[in-house]
Scaffold this motif. Structure first.
Motif, short mmCIF file in Angstrom:
data_model
loop_
_atom_site.label_atom_id
_atom_site.label_comp_id
_atom_site.label_asym_id
_atom_site.label_seq_id
_atom_site.Cartn_x
_atom_site.Cartn_y
_atom_site.Cartn_z
N TYR A 126 0.84 -1.21 0.00
CA TYR A 126 0.00 0.00 0.00
C TYR A 126 0.87 1.26 0.00
CZ TYR A 126 -3.53 3.39 1.53
OH TYR A 126 -4.36 4.48 1.62
N TYR B 116 -4.17 2.44 11.84
CA TYR B 116 -5.43 1.96 11.26
C TYR B 116 -5.97 0.81 12.10
CZ TYR B 116 -8.81 1.13 7.56
OH TYR B 116 -9.98 1.00 6.84
N LEU C 243 -0.08 3.49 6.10
CA LEU C 243 -1.08 3.08 7.09
C LEU C 243 -0.49 3.07 8.49
CD1 LEU C 243 -2.75 0.15 5.13
CD2 LEU C 243 -3.71 2.40 5.58
N LEU D 190 -9.21 0.66 0.66
CA LEU D 190 -7.78 0.93 0.58
C LEU D 190 -7.21 0.68 -0.81
CD1 LEU D 190 -6.67 -0.62 4.00
CD2 LEU D 190 -6.73 1.81 3.40
#
Length: 573
Positions: free
Chosen positions: A500, A571, A567, A555
């Motif tokens: 991510y 989170y 993140l 996401l």
């Protein structure tokens, strides 16, 4: 002789006063030609005739000067929206490179360069002067005044008198501006001004065809040579890719106007010389265009990068080349004919490639042309376009190797091959490359998408396999079998967060392609996560289950937006 004491221009008093003067001149000429006059009187008659001719010169010049009409370019049509920046491929944005061109058919337009009401007076004066043996003086006056009018037209339209050295020293922005002016003025001068000038001379000199032709050619030769010298200077300049479209435009216009030039200057030796100069400049422009096009391919091959392009996005080289090819389709017939004149139709030579480019790949790509379904029209140009895109792809393959992350290599190639394919399908290029090329390259970018999915998500999803997977992507092993479900959740969460953080900073600018890649990623991740979660939710504490399937759906929508996000540990469900 009574007019000698009156400085008022005779024809300003009206045509009747002018005709009265001409009648006296003609009567005097008859007297001289009769030969019956006494020697003293004959000498006096010649003196009076010479005085009268000097007066007619002044009157002729006055009528020509005071009654000229302005010539405007209101009918002119030329490509004005083509802008190319000077420098390397990466320095120029070429989205605006496509020329909006509506080709103007050759048409003859005769406009009034002199007030029509004085034409008959000018003709009467010219006829009288020529009949009196003063044809040279008459032609000199007409040539001088009309040449001044043409020079004035060029000056008002900012066409400067430039030497070849002046043109060669110009930066591209200045040269580009001057070429645009040249195209506009050249078309108007040939199709309107010269045609109108020739018509004017024919009206003034009437039956005196030789005088009409001589006056016309002497009037326009210097301004026409001024324009041709500029064309020659452009053809002698460096073969820089950004100049090609403008040079093709100049060559195409010169070719289009050639029949009219042949007609306008068909009558005497001086006209023949101008025709020869025109054809030579046109030939040089054509050769320059062809050489510049071939240099363009070599420039693509030699465009070497030392750093990967940020985010794996469409490289400026790809953008430049594809928009460049799109713009060239506007000159398909012209470019194809230039290339056909110099190419062996059965074989297209490949320029020397830098060591970083894999020649085998280029040969493989170009050989596809022989078995392609490309159209029979524009064969030479099509072969060269195939060669250019294959050189571009080989270069992109080398640029992809600059990325350490294998997944980002695939995103880079996906972006660039997809961009190439989209540009072909949405432009006239689709008729050049044909269906087989389009299908092959659609398969290529889909293959890159598949390779991206495997290299990115197989290692991440290996944590969710009950029979093993340590996140290394190397399959099951003795160590992976010892991982407990909560450790798999933790490993998966960490691996996903790394992806991510990295891939939110990557960029897929094409919205539809970006959504397709995100959707495929979502299918991989959510299906595997949901299955693993359903098997282990009752055996693992909630604190190890950091994300829900809804979280992943949201996401994954952040990927490939070109803005890196993290993140971290903040989170929580």
């Amino acid at each position: 002789m009574t007019r000698e004491v009156d400085e008022t221009m005779i024809w300003d008093l009206g045509s009747e006063a002018g005709n009265e003067f001409l009648d006296a001149v003609n009567e005097l000429r008859v007297l001289i030609d009769g030969g019956t006059t006494e020697e003293v009187s004959l000498r006096k008659a010649h003196d009076v005739l010479q005085t009268a001719m000097a007066r007619l010169e002044d009157e002729f010049k006055h009528l020509l000067s005071e009654n000229k009409l302005p010539f405007e370019l209101e009918h002119a049509s030329f490509r004005s929206d083509l802008v190319l920046e000077e420098g390397s491929f990466g320095a120029a944005s070429t989205e605006d490179l496509i020329i909006g061109s509506s080709r103007r058919n050759s048409e003859e337009i005769v406009i009034d360069l002199i007030r029509p009401e004085v034409i008959s007076d000018l003709k009467s004066i010219a006829t009288t002067m020529i009949a009196s043996g003063y044809d040279r003086e008459c032609l000199q006056v007409c040539t001088t005044v009309r040449k001044e009018a043409l020079d004035e037209f060029l000056y008002h339209h900012e066409v400067e008198k430039l030497s070849i050295e002046d043109v060669l020293k110009m930066d591209w922005a200045t040269l580009n501006t001057n070429i645009k002016k040249w195209v506009r003025v050249m078309r108007s001068i040939v199709q309107m001004y010269l045609v109108s000038e020739k018509s004017l001379n024919d009206q003034i000199f009437g039956e005196e065809e030789e005088e009409s032709v001589t006056c016309f050619v002497d009037t326009v030769k210097a301004p026409v040579m001024q324009l041709l010298n500029f064309g020659e200077a452009v053809s002698l300049g460096p073969r820089q890719p950004e100049k090609l479209l403008r040079i093709l435009e100049m060559y195409e216009l010169a070719s289009e106007l050639l029949p009219e030039i042949d007609v306008l200057f068909s009558d005497n030796q001086l006209g023949s010389s101008l025709r020869g100069e025109y054809r030579e400049v046109m030939r040089r422009l054509g050769e320059c265009a062809r050489a510049t096009f071939l240099e363009f391919k070599s420039a693509i091959a030699s465009d070497v990068s030392s750093h990967p392009f940020p985010g794996g996005a469409v490289h400026p080289l790809t953008n430049y080349v594809m928009n460049y090819l799109m713009a060239l389709t506007d000159f398909s017939q012209t470019l194809d004919s230039l290339l056909m004149e110099h190419d062996d139709v059965e074989y297209l030579s490949i320029p020397p490639l830098p060591d970083v480019i894999n020649p085998a790949m280029v040969v493989e790509e170009e050989s596809a042309y022989e078995n392609s379904s490309s159209p029979e029209k524009f064969l030479a140009m099509t072969k060269h376009f195939y060669s250019i895109t294959s050189v571009l792809e080989a270069n992109l393959e080398e640029k992809a190797k600059l990325y350490r992350d294998v997944s980002l290599r695939h995103i880079f190639l996906l972006n660039n091959i997809h961009y190439m394919t989209r540009k072909v399908l949405k432009s006239e290029l689709k008729h050049i490359f044909g269906d087989k090329w389009n299908r092959k390259h659609a398969w290529k970018f889909q293959q890159q998408a598949t390779e991206y999915e495997r290299s990115t998500w197989l290692p991440v999803l290996s944590f969710l396999k009950d029979d093993g997977g340590s996140g290394s992507g190397s399959g099951s092993g003795s160590g992976s079998r010892s991982l407990r479900p909560r450790e798999r959740f933790q490993g998966f969460n960490t691996a996903f967060e790394e992806v991510y953080k990295a891939q939110t900073g990557w960029l897929i600018s094409d919205e539809r392609l970006r959504e397709d890649v995100r959707t495929k990623a979502s299918m991989w991740v959510i299906q595997a996560y949901r299955s693993f979660y359903s098997r282990h939710e009752n055996r693992v504490s909630e604190r190890y289950i950091k994300y829900s399937t809804d979280d992943f759906e949201k996401l994954l929508l952040d990927l490939f937006a070109g803005s890196s996000k993290s993140l971290n540990n903040s989170y929580r469900r």
